[in-house]
Design an enzyme around this catalytic site. Structure first.
Site, mmCIF file in Angstrom:
data_model
loop_
_atom_site.group_PDB
_atom_site.id
_atom_site.type_symbol
_atom_site.label_atom_id
_atom_site.label_comp_id
_atom_site.label_asym_id
_atom_site.label_seq_id
_atom_site.Cartn_x
_atom_site.Cartn_y
_atom_site.Cartn_z
ATOM 1 N N ASN A 8 0.848 -1.219 0.108
ATOM 2 C CA ASN A 8 -0.131 -0.019 0.075
ATOM 3 C C ASN A 8 0.939 1.251 -0.097
ATOM 4 O O ASN A 8 1.552 1.735 1.000
ATOM 5 C CB ASN A 8 -0.863 -0.183 1.271
ATOM 6 C CG ASN A 8 -1.913 1.091 1.195
ATOM 7 O OD1 ASN A 8 -1.843 1.889 0.373
ATOM 8 N ND2 ASN A 8 -2.725 1.352 2.170
ATOM 9 N N ARG A 89 -2.327 -2.023 -3.829
ATOM 10 C CA ARG A 89 -3.753 -1.280 -3.584
ATOM 11 C C ARG A 89 -3.885 -0.241 -4.206
ATOM 12 O O ARG A 89 -2.805 0.855 -4.281
ATOM 13 C CB ARG A 89 -3.541 -1.092 -1.872
ATOM 14 C CG ARG A 89 -5.008 -0.343 -1.591
ATOM 15 C CD ARG A 89 -4.976 0.407 -0.574
ATOM 16 N NE ARG A 89 -6.273 1.062 -0.110
ATOM 17 C CZ ARG A 89 -6.353 2.064 0.868
ATOM 18 N NH1 ARG A 89 -5.236 2.586 1.108
ATOM 19 N NH2 ARG A 89 -7.569 2.688 0.960
ATOM 20 N N HIS A 178 -13.086 1.248 0.274
ATOM 21 C CA HIS A 178 -13.012 -0.075 1.239
ATOM 22 C C HIS A 178 -13.565 -1.145 0.569
ATOM 23 O O HIS A 178 -13.872 -1.967 1.514
ATOM 24 C CB HIS A 178 -13.728 0.431 2.604
ATOM 25 C CG HIS A 178 -13.147 1.565 3.287
ATOM 26 N ND1 HIS A 178 -14.018 2.328 4.114
ATOM 27 C CD2 HIS A 178 -11.891 1.892 3.626
ATOM 28 C CE1 HIS A 178 -13.176 3.181 4.913
ATOM 29 N NE2 HIS A 178 -11.842 3.000 4.490
ATOM 30 N N ARG A 238 -13.510 13.706 8.509
ATOM 31 C CA ARG A 238 -14.392 13.865 7.155
ATOM 32 C C ARG A 238 -15.590 14.074 7.657
ATOM 33 O O ARG A 238 -16.185 13.370 8.670
ATOM 34 C CB ARG A 238 -14.149 12.875 6.394
ATOM 35 C CG ARG A 238 -12.733 12.808 5.822
ATOM 36 C CD ARG A 238 -12.661 11.448 4.804
ATOM 37 N NE ARG A 238 -11.484 10.665 5.216
ATOM 38 C CZ ARG A 238 -11.271 9.447 4.842
ATOM 39 N NH1 ARG A 238 -12.079 8.684 4.006
ATOM 40 N NH2 ARG A 238 -9.997 8.796 5.158
ATOM 41 N N GLU A 383 -7.442 -6.477 4.519
ATOM 42 C CA GLU A 383 -7.373 -6.249 3.160
ATOM 43 C C GLU A 383 -6.105 -6.831 2.490
ATOM 44 O O GLU A 383 -6.267 -7.117 1.435
ATOM 45 C CB GLU A 383 -7.573 -4.525 2.975
ATOM 46 C CG GLU A 383 -8.782 -4.016 3.133
ATOM 47 C CD GLU A 383 -8.567 -2.521 4.010
ATOM 48 O OE1 GLU A 383 -8.365 -2.391 5.111
ATOM 49 O OE2 GLU A 383 -9.118 -1.838 3.161
#
Ligand code: ADP
Length: 399
Positions: A8, A89, A178, A238, A383
């Site tokens: 990632n 990713r 996601h 956020r 993940e």
């Protein structure tokens, strides 16, 4: 047996995990942080051991060199040719990718063309990919997209009600994020639904970034994040969903530019903005216990937004068989899980074992009571293993 790396790459970081496949055994994992600085940080864990050092890492290629060197030094690989494939990713796959894809010129070009939709992320992913290509030129590289799982949504779930020519011309629509995590959760959750013909799952990936997805028959039908990961439920920093006129109004009130306000919505809102205390739900919950009014409000908004989305998806799916809690908050905060289940309990007949729930942290468990109309499970997400699985399957085909 084959060694496969899941990567990632961020703008100044590179996280990695090396697997022995198909056993899915983790051989090592680590992170290079502050890439571009003289005092960058390189850390790696393997078995019971770990190492962390501060050193100059001026670019991603150097970070990849360090990763490979460290693996050789520690005897995790004897020869760098043992690493046969690298899975990357990629945050934004746009409309092009509904599953993982071999990294070739076409894939690279498409990821590049999507940079306007995810400026920081996609650019960094390409830098990471090119660094690997330079240091390990012969390995199979695979792109695994955060958006791919959500490509099964129907237009009425992903088209924004803006002038349609803008949707078409600029590909401005809901993509979600996601996706790799939600796909993993759906696969793992299936075991709680033996004999259910068309399983309906609501997966709640609630970390500092947070999203909720409605899944039917293993496919995403709706997801809370939008064009970017700013949409949906409230998060650490956020806003989640907002009346779009808030942007216009606040720009006029404050004299800030659209870009400045957009940064505020991304980085200074959510838990941090409402509570004024922290983006970390642990700090906010502590302040709730101390009676801090803004922390109490922040937590109430958070729980309500999650409950509202679960209710919305309950309707969208025509009912639900399983609700899954995952990621930093979903896996660790028994209190958040309990408060969400209390908020949806009466309408949806959800009953959890509160004592059992309170005892679970960071491990898989079914926390609903037998009389609950919907099962509720905690499933730690993974993940990286999904990236390794997809990458390994491309490697086998590519061989
Ligand atoms: P991301 O991957 O989006 O950065 P994570 O899934 O790692 O985020 O989640 C990180 C968040 O999880 C932290 O910001 C913190 O708010 C939350 N968290 C972790 N442990 C706990 C806990 N015990 N109680 C409440 N929140 C927690």
């Amino acid at each position: 047996m084959a060694k496969v790396m899941a990567v990632n790459a961020g703008s100044s970081s590179l996280k990695f995990k090396l697997y022995e496949m198909p056993e899915e055994k983790v051989l090592c994992s680590g992170n290079a942080e502050r890439i571009g600085h003289e005092d960058a940080i390189f850390g790696m864990k393997w078995g019971e051991e770990s190492e962390k050092k501060i050193l100059p890492i001026l670019d991603h290629a150097r970070a990849v060199e360090l990763v490979v060197q460290a693996m050789l030094e520690k005897g995790i690989v004897k020869d760098m040719n043992e690493i046969v494939a690298v899975g990357h990713r990629i945050v934004q796959g746009g409309k092009y990718f509904s599953h993982s894809e071999l990294f070739n010129k076409d894939t690279e070009d498409k990821i590049e063309s999507l940079i306007p939709l995810a400026p920081l992320h996609n650019k960094a992913h390409l830098v990471g990919f090119r660094a690997f290509k330079q240091i390990l030129p012969d390995v199979t590289n695979v792109a695994v997209f955060d958006t791919a799982f959500h490509q099964t949504m129907e237009p009425e779930d992903y088209v924004f009600p803006i002038p349609y020519e803008l949707t078409e011309k600029y590909d401005c629509r809901r993509y979600g994020a996601h996706g790799t995590s939600h796909k993993y959760l759906a696969e793992m959750g299936a075991k709680y639904l033996p004999g259910v013909a068309h399983p309906r799952i609501i997966s709640c990936h609630i970390g500092s970034g947070a999203s909720i997805t409605a899944i039917k028959d293993g496919k995403c039908v709706a997801t809370s994040m939008g064009l970017t990961p700013l949409g949906g439920i409230m998060m650490g920093t956020r806003t989640g969903d907002l009346d779009p006129s808030v942007m216009n109004y606040l720009c006029k009130c404050t004299g800030k530019s659209v870009e400045e306000m957009y940064q505020m919505f991304n980085k200074q809102s959510g838990f941090l903005g409402v509570s004024g205390i922290s983006n970390d739900s642990r700090d906010v919950l502590k302040a709730v216990d101390e009676g801090n009014k803004r922390a109490i409000l922040a937590n109430k908004i958070f729980i309500r937004r999650i409950a509202d989305y679960i209710g919305q998806y309950f309707v969208r799916l025509g009912g639900a068989d399983l609700i899954i809690f995952s990621a930093g908050i979903g896996e660790n905060s028994a209190r958040t899980r309990e408060e969400v289940c209390d908020a949806i309990g009466t309408a949806m007949n959800v009953v959890i074992d509160k004592e059992l729930n309170a005892s679970i942290r960071s491990k898989e468990a079914l926390i609903s009571k037998p009389e609950s109309a919907i099962k509720v499970a905690i499933i730690p997400t993974d993940e990286e293993v999904m990236i390794a699985r997809d990458t390994y399957s491309f490697y086998k085909k590519d061989k």
